[in-house]
Design a protein around this motif. Structure first.
Motif, PDB file in Angstrom:
ATOM      1  N   ARG A  11       4.438  -4.020   3.502  1.00 16.81           N
ATOM      2  CA  ARG A  11       4.696  -5.351   2.943  1.00 16.81           C
ATOM      3  C   ARG A  11       5.381  -5.310   1.584  1.00 16.81           C
ATOM      4  O   ARG A  11       5.929  -6.322   1.151  1.00 16.81           O
ATOM      5  CB  ARG A  11       3.369  -6.119   2.821  1.00 16.81           C
ATOM      6  N   THR A  12       5.313  -4.174   0.890  1.00 20.30           N
ATOM      7  CA  THR A  12       5.871  -4.080  -0.457  1.00 20.30           C
ATOM      8  C   THR A  12       6.698  -2.805  -0.593  1.00 20.30           C
ATOM      9  O   THR A  12       6.506  -1.842   0.166  1.00 20.30           O
ATOM     10  CB  THR A  12       4.766  -4.044  -1.523  1.00 20.30           C
ATOM     11  N   TYR A  13       7.587  -2.801  -1.576  1.00 21.72           N
ATOM     12  CA  TYR A  13       8.396  -1.614  -1.830  1.00 21.72           C
ATOM     13  C   TYR A  13       7.515  -0.408  -2.142  1.00 21.72           C
ATOM     14  O   TYR A  13       7.709   0.685  -1.594  1.00 21.72           O
ATOM     15  CB  TYR A  13       9.365  -1.881  -2.995  1.00 21.72           C
ATOM     16  N   ARG A  14       6.539  -0.575  -3.023  1.00 21.50           N
ATOM     17  CA  ARG A  14       5.686   0.548  -3.413  1.00 21.50           C
ATOM     18  C   ARG A  14       4.868   1.068  -2.236  1.00 21.50           C
ATOM     19  O   ARG A  14       4.713   2.275  -2.053  1.00 21.50           O
ATOM     20  CB  ARG A  14       4.769   0.143  -4.573  1.00 21.50           C
ATOM     21  N   GLY A  15       4.337   0.148  -1.433  1.00 23.38           N
ATOM     22  CA  GLY A  15       3.586   0.570  -0.259  1.00 23.38           C
ATOM     23  C   GLY A  15       4.464   1.276   0.748  1.00 23.38           C
ATOM     24  O   GLY A  15       4.050   2.264   1.380  1.00 23.38           O
ATOM     25  N   ALA A  16       5.683   0.774   0.911  1.00 26.65           N
ATOM     26  CA  ALA A  16       6.628   1.382   1.846  1.00 26.65           C
ATOM     27  C   ALA A  16       7.010   2.783   1.391  1.00 26.65           C
ATOM     28  O   ALA A  16       7.057   3.722   2.198  1.00 26.65           O
ATOM     29  CB  ALA A  16       7.871   0.504   1.961  1.00 26.65           C
ATOM     30  N   ARG A  17       7.279   2.925   0.118  1.00 25.81           N
ATOM     31  CA  ARG A  17       7.650   4.250  -0.399  1.00 25.81           C
ATOM     32  C   ARG A  17       6.516   5.255  -0.211  1.00 25.81           C
ATOM     33  O   ARG A  17       6.734   6.391   0.199  1.00 25.81           O
ATOM     34  CB  ARG A  17       8.039   4.137  -1.877  1.00 25.81           C
ATOM     35  N   LYS A  18       5.312   4.832  -0.508  1.00 28.99           N
ATOM     36  CA  LYS A  18       4.154   5.711  -0.349  1.00 28.99           C
ATOM     37  C   LYS A  18       4.001   6.141   1.104  1.00 28.99           C
ATOM     38  O   LYS A  18       3.749   7.324   1.391  1.00 28.99           O
ATOM     39  CB  LYS A  18       2.899   4.990  -0.824  1.00 28.99           C
ATOM     40  N   ALA A  19       4.180   5.202   2.034  1.00 26.61           N
ATOM     41  CA  ALA A  19       4.036   5.517   3.460  1.00 26.61           C
ATOM     42  C   ALA A  19       5.142   6.454   3.936  1.00 26.61           C
ATOM     43  O   ALA A  19       4.905   7.350   4.757  1.00 26.61           O
ATOM     44  CB  ALA A  19       4.036   4.228   4.276  1.00 26.61           C
ATOM     45  N   PHE A  20       6.371   6.266   3.428  1.00 28.70           N
ATOM     46  CA  PHE A  20       7.474   7.137   3.817  1.00 28.70           C
ATOM     47  C   PHE A  20       7.236   8.560   3.334  1.00 28.70           C
ATOM     48  O   PHE A  20       7.422   9.528   4.095  1.00 28.70           O
ATOM     49  CB  PHE A  20       8.786   6.594   3.254  1.00 28.70           C
TER      50      PHE A  20
END
Length: 210
Positions: A11-20
């Motif tokens: 849902r968020t840039y930071r969450g997406a980066r962490k998941a990637f």
């Protein structure tokens, strides 16, 4: 085959980066982070373009996947990259697969298409941008030996559609660094409801066709 629901995407840039980054680690692949020298997120947090490369460095043919050119599509694109890594998608033995996470991190952190200069990355005025400078750096560092490059720009759409973008700003940015490159660029627009399954199918076929 039903696709994964949209709610499974970050849902968020930071969450997406962490998941990637976590998906890269699970795939035993080292991601490289490039921090923006001046722009920051809405809360003052640093912004990054992250990338990962799979396959031999000397490969002369490659597939490049780009997520987050349009910041509004970035979280879905991020989820697709992570899903592809977790699904075990790998290039043929003589090819390379490179993934770019958040080509436009400024827009992705804010849910907008424009970058920190106020330009859509499709706009020729965005050519001098930091995003394209980093794209050329990735071409030099991770795809130095590639003579044939196929690019998929992951986007969100109402339905699945592939459109040719070989004559666009993205192509000009790559050819500026490597003029003789055999380059084809396509925008892969996917409906969120079946994006994961569709992306696996298209990427698998693109790798097989290199």
């Amino acid at each position: 085959m039903p696709g994964e629901p949209e709610t499974n995407f970050p849902r968020t840039y930071r969450g997406a980066r962490k998941a990637f980054i976590a998906a890269c680690q699970r795939a035993r692949a080292d991601s490289i982070a490039r921090v923006h020298p001046t722009a920051a997120g809405p809360n003052g947090n640093p912004l990054f373009i992250d990338s990962v490369a799979l396959g031999p460095r000397g490969a002369r043919k490659a597939l490049l996947l780009i997520a987050g050119r349009d910041g509004r599509d970035g979280c879905m694109g991020s989820g697709l990259l992570a899903g592809l890594l977790d699904a075990g998608i790998r290039p043929p033995a003589d090819a390379r697969l490179v993934m770019i996470h958040a080509l436009n991190p400024f827009g992705m952190a804010r849910g907008r298409c424009e970058n920190e200069d106020g330009f859509d990355l499709d706009d020729p005025a965005a050519a001098p941008s930091w995003s394209f400078a980093m794209l050329r750096a990735i071409l030099t560092e991770d795809l130095a030996r590639a003579e044939k490059l196929r690019v998929l720009d992951l986007a969100r759409g109402e339905s699945s559609k592939i459109s040719d973008r070989t004559a666009g700003t993205l192509a000009r940015a790559l050819l500026a660094r490597k003029p003789g490159l055999d380059l084809r660029i396509a925008r892969l627009a996917l409906a969120p409801s079946n994006a994961m399954a569709q992306s696996r199918t298209v990427v698998t076929r693109a790798l097989a066709g290199l």
